[in-house]
Write a protein that holds these residues in place. Structure first.
Motif, PDB file in Angstrom:
ATOM      1  N   SER A   1     -70.190   9.867 -12.887  1.00  0.00           N
ATOM      2  CA  SER A   1     -69.807   8.728 -12.030  1.00  0.00           C
ATOM      3  C   SER A   1     -70.998   7.605 -12.011  1.00  0.00           C
ATOM      4  O   SER A   1     -72.314   8.246 -12.103  1.00  0.00           O
ATOM      5  N   LEU A   2     -70.806   6.506 -11.956  1.00  0.00           N
ATOM      6  CA  LEU A   2     -71.784   5.396 -11.984  1.00  0.00           C
ATOM      7  C   LEU A   2     -71.087   4.277 -11.025  1.00  0.00           C
ATOM      8  O   LEU A   2     -69.889   4.049 -11.002  1.00  0.00           O
ATOM      9  N   ARG A   3     -71.814   3.692 -10.451  1.00  0.00           N
ATOM     10  CA  ARG A   3     -71.481   2.357  -9.749  1.00  0.00           C
ATOM     11  C   ARG A   3     -72.146   1.157  -9.810  1.00  0.00           C
ATOM     12  O   ARG A   3     -73.316   1.108  -9.862  1.00  0.00           O
ATOM     13  N   LEU A   4     -71.584   0.373 -10.454  1.00  0.00           N
ATOM     14  CA  LEU A   4     -72.260  -0.837 -10.850  1.00  0.00           C
ATOM     15  C   LEU A   4     -72.173  -1.958  -9.671  1.00  0.00           C
ATOM     16  O   LEU A   4     -71.201  -1.841  -9.082  1.00  0.00           O
ATOM     17  N   SER A   5     -73.189  -2.750  -9.695  1.00  0.00           N
ATOM     18  CA  SER A   5     -73.214  -3.858  -8.801  1.00  0.00           C
ATOM     19  C   SER A   5     -73.717  -5.152  -9.315  1.00  0.00           C
ATOM     20  O   SER A   5     -74.212  -5.244 -10.330  1.00  0.00           O
ATOM     21  N   CYS A   6     -72.852  -6.062  -8.627  1.00  0.00           N
ATOM     22  CA  CYS A   6     -72.824  -7.543  -9.204  1.00  0.00           C
ATOM     23  C   CYS A   6     -73.353  -8.241  -7.770  1.00  0.00           C
ATOM     24  O   CYS A   6     -72.644  -8.472  -7.205  1.00  0.00           O
TER      25      CYS A   6
ATOM     26  N   TRP B   1     -70.494  -6.542 -17.679  1.00  0.00           N
ATOM     27  CA  TRP B   1     -70.913  -7.667 -17.012  1.00  0.00           C
ATOM     28  C   TRP B   1     -69.898  -8.196 -16.098  1.00  0.00           C
ATOM     29  O   TRP B   1     -68.606  -8.174 -16.232  1.00  0.00           O
ATOM     30  N   CYS B   2     -70.329  -8.941 -14.853  1.00  0.00           N
ATOM     31  CA  CYS B   2     -69.530  -9.389 -13.895  1.00  0.00           C
ATOM     32  C   CYS B   2     -69.441 -10.940 -14.192  1.00  0.00           C
ATOM     33  O   CYS B   2     -70.474 -11.563 -14.681  1.00  0.00           O
TER      34      CYS B   2
ATOM     35  N   LYS C   1     -73.218  -8.307   2.103  1.00  0.00           N
ATOM     36  CA  LYS C   1     -74.115  -8.024   0.989  1.00  0.00           C
ATOM     37  C   LYS C   1     -74.105  -8.754  -0.293  1.00  0.00           C
ATOM     38  O   LYS C   1     -75.148  -8.674  -1.186  1.00  0.00           O
ATOM     39  N   ASN C   2     -73.211  -9.821  -0.241  1.00  0.00           N
ATOM     40  CA  ASN C   2     -73.066 -10.797  -1.341  1.00  0.00           C
ATOM     41  C   ASN C   2     -73.069  -9.933  -2.742  1.00  0.00           C
ATOM     42  O   ASN C   2     -73.642 -10.489  -3.721  1.00  0.00           O
ATOM     43  N   THR C   3     -72.259  -8.803  -2.656  1.00  0.00           N
ATOM     44  CA  THR C   3     -72.222  -8.141  -3.761  1.00  0.00           C
ATOM     45  C   THR C   3     -70.907  -7.568  -4.020  1.00  0.00           C
ATOM     46  O   THR C   3     -70.043  -7.452  -3.122  1.00  0.00           O
ATOM     47  N   VAL C   4     -70.512  -7.441  -5.460  1.00  0.00           N
ATOM     48  CA  VAL C   4     -69.286  -6.682  -5.602  1.00  0.00           C
ATOM     49  C   VAL C   4     -69.614  -5.597  -6.713  1.00  0.00           C
ATOM     50  O   VAL C   4     -70.306  -5.644  -7.243  1.00  0.00           O
ATOM     51  N   TYR C   5     -68.853  -4.388  -6.493  1.00  0.00           N
ATOM     52  CA  TYR C   5     -69.228  -3.381  -6.874  1.00  0.00           C
ATOM     53  C   TYR C   5     -68.009  -2.913  -7.996  1.00  0.00           C
ATOM     54  O   TYR C   5     -66.833  -3.201  -7.777  1.00  0.00           O
ATOM     55  N   LEU C   6     -68.322  -1.916  -8.925  1.00  0.00           N
ATOM     56  CA  LEU C   6     -67.298  -1.137  -9.923  1.00  0.00           C
ATOM     57  C   LEU C   6     -67.703   0.178  -9.743  1.00  0.00           C
ATOM     58  O   LEU C   6     -68.676   0.681 -10.348  1.00  0.00           O
ATOM     59  N   GLN C   7     -66.991   0.777  -9.072  1.00  0.00           N
ATOM     60  CA  GLN C   7     -67.279   2.432  -8.819  1.00  0.00           C
ATOM     61  C   GLN C   7     -66.609   2.834  -9.981  1.00  0.00           C
ATOM     62  O   GLN C   7     -65.264   2.748 -10.320  1.00  0.00           O
TER      63      GLN C   7
ATOM     64  N   ALA D   1     -68.239  -3.180 -26.174  1.00  0.00           N
ATOM     65  CA  ALA D   1     -68.802  -2.228 -26.770  1.00  0.00           C
ATOM     66  C   ALA D   1     -68.964  -2.749 -28.290  1.00  0.00           C
ATOM     67  O   ALA D   1     -68.400  -3.701 -28.826  1.00  0.00           O
ATOM     68  N   PRO D   2     -70.035  -2.332 -28.809  1.00  0.00           N
ATOM     69  CA  PRO D   2     -70.596  -2.481 -30.153  1.00  0.00           C
ATOM     70  C   PRO D   2     -69.427  -2.790 -31.172  1.00  0.00           C
ATOM     71  O   PRO D   2     -68.601  -1.864 -31.388  1.00  0.00           O
ATOM     72  N   GLY D   3     -69.449  -3.768 -31.876  1.00  0.00           N
ATOM     73  CA  GLY D   3     -68.367  -4.242 -32.863  1.00  0.00           C
ATOM     74  C   GLY D   3     -67.001  -4.333 -32.393  1.00  0.00           C
ATOM     75  O   GLY D   3     -66.176  -4.457 -33.248  1.00  0.00           O
ATOM     76  N   LYS D   4     -66.759  -4.646 -31.097  1.00  0.00           N
ATOM     77  CA  LYS D   4     -65.460  -5.012 -30.544  1.00  0.00           C
ATOM     78  C   LYS D   4     -65.333  -6.014 -29.707  1.00  0.00           C
ATOM     79  O   LYS D   4     -66.290  -6.518 -29.227  1.00  0.00           O
ATOM     80  N   GLU D   5     -64.063  -6.483 -29.408  1.00  0.00           N
ATOM     81  CA  GLU D   5     -63.947  -7.710 -28.644  1.00  0.00           C
ATOM     82  C   GLU D   5     -64.273  -7.441 -26.955  1.00  0.00           C
ATOM     83  O   GLU D   5     -64.077  -6.064 -26.843  1.00  0.00           O
ATOM     84  N   HIS D   6     -64.629  -8.180 -26.364  1.00  0.00           N
ATOM     85  CA  HIS D   6     -64.767  -7.868 -24.945  1.00  0.00           C
ATOM     86  C   HIS D   6     -63.290  -7.370 -24.283  1.00  0.00           C
ATOM     87  O   HIS D   6     -62.360  -8.053 -24.750  1.00  0.00           O
ATOM     88  N   GLU D   7     -63.516  -6.844 -23.263  1.00  0.00           N
ATOM     89  CA  GLU D   7     -62.199  -6.246 -22.561  1.00  0.00           C
ATOM     90  C   GLU D   7     -62.250  -6.953 -21.022  1.00  0.00           C
ATOM     91  O   GLU D   7     -63.629  -6.608 -20.491  1.00  0.00           O
ATOM     92  N   PHE D   8     -61.155  -7.197 -20.577  1.00  0.00           N
ATOM     93  CA  PHE D   8     -61.204  -7.384 -19.077  1.00  0.00           C
ATOM     94  C   PHE D   8     -60.966  -6.082 -18.410  1.00  0.00           C
ATOM     95  O   PHE D   8     -60.117  -5.608 -18.698  1.00  0.00           O
ATOM     96  N   VAL D   9     -62.052  -5.759 -17.408  1.00  0.00           N
ATOM     97  CA  VAL D   9     -61.789  -4.311 -16.944  1.00  0.00           C
ATOM     98  C   VAL D   9     -61.249  -4.286 -15.654  1.00  0.00           C
ATOM     99  O   VAL D   9     -60.243  -3.688 -15.217  1.00  0.00           O
ATOM    100  N   ALA D  10     -61.503  -5.163 -14.648  1.00  0.00           N
ATOM    101  CA  ALA D  10     -61.153  -5.337 -13.318  1.00  0.00           C
ATOM    102  C   ALA D  10     -61.410  -6.350 -12.613  1.00  0.00           C
ATOM    103  O   ALA D  10     -62.439  -7.291 -13.203  1.00  0.00           O
ATOM    104  N   ALA D  11     -60.907  -6.939 -11.635  1.00  0.00           N
ATOM    105  CA  ALA D  11     -61.189  -8.260 -10.814  1.00  0.00           C
ATOM    106  C   ALA D  11     -60.783  -8.062  -9.441  1.00  0.00           C
ATOM    107  O   ALA D  11     -59.998  -6.980  -9.204  1.00  0.00           O
ATOM    108  N   ILE D  12     -61.197  -9.026  -8.588  1.00  0.00           N
ATOM    109  CA  ILE D  12     -60.912  -8.968  -7.209  1.00  0.00           C
ATOM    110  C   ILE D  12     -60.831 -10.292  -6.626  1.00  0.00           C
ATOM    111  O   ILE D  12     -61.651 -11.205  -7.212  1.00  0.00           O
TER     112      ILE D  12
END
Length: 124
Positions: free
Chosen positions: A17-22, A95-96, A76-82, A40-51
């Motif tokens: 697991s990782l938790r990303l912070s923005c 990226w966020c 905390k002025n932060t958005v997370y991706l668990q 990912a390298p050599g690929k188009e960007h993907e939309f992963v999640a949103a809030i």
């Protein structure tokens, strides 16, 4: 002007697991809807999640549903991706991005600000 800084990426084994912070500075993140994207390298960007701005509406792409969870802590002025149960195919720069308005968008062009990104590498 808003500055977004991502953190929390790294190299992990599959299943970990990782938790990303923005973290936002310059303006309060509560005024923005926020999305997470990845490329990912050599690929188009993907939309992963949103809030949404209020946090009442969230979206997770099918490939991460049940494994990733987006959340926000406006105090905390932060958005997370668990990210749980990581897979090698999750390897990418994440990226966020922030957009004004109540609702999120799946299109990166709709966002007003974006961070530099953080590398996530999942080894098999």
């Amino acid at each position: 002007q808003v500055k977004l800084v991502e953190s929390g990426g790294g190299l992990v084994q599959a299943g970990a697991s990782l938790r990303l912070s923005c973290a936002a500075s310059g303006r309060t993140i509560s005024t923005f809807s926020v999305g997470w994207f990845r490329q990912a390298p050599g690929k188009e960007h993907e939309f992963v999640a949103a809030i949404s701005r209020s946090g009442g509406s969230t979206f997770h792409r099918d490939s991460v549903k049940g494994r990733f969870t987006i959340s926000r802590d406006n105090a905390k002025n932060t958005v997370y991706l668990q990210m749980n149960s990581l897979k090698p195919e999750d390897t990418a720069v994440y990226w966020c991005a922030a957009k004004t308005g109540v609702s999120w968008s799946p299109y990166v062009g709709d966002y007003d600000y974006r961070g530099q990104g953080t590398q996530v590498t999942v080894a098999s």
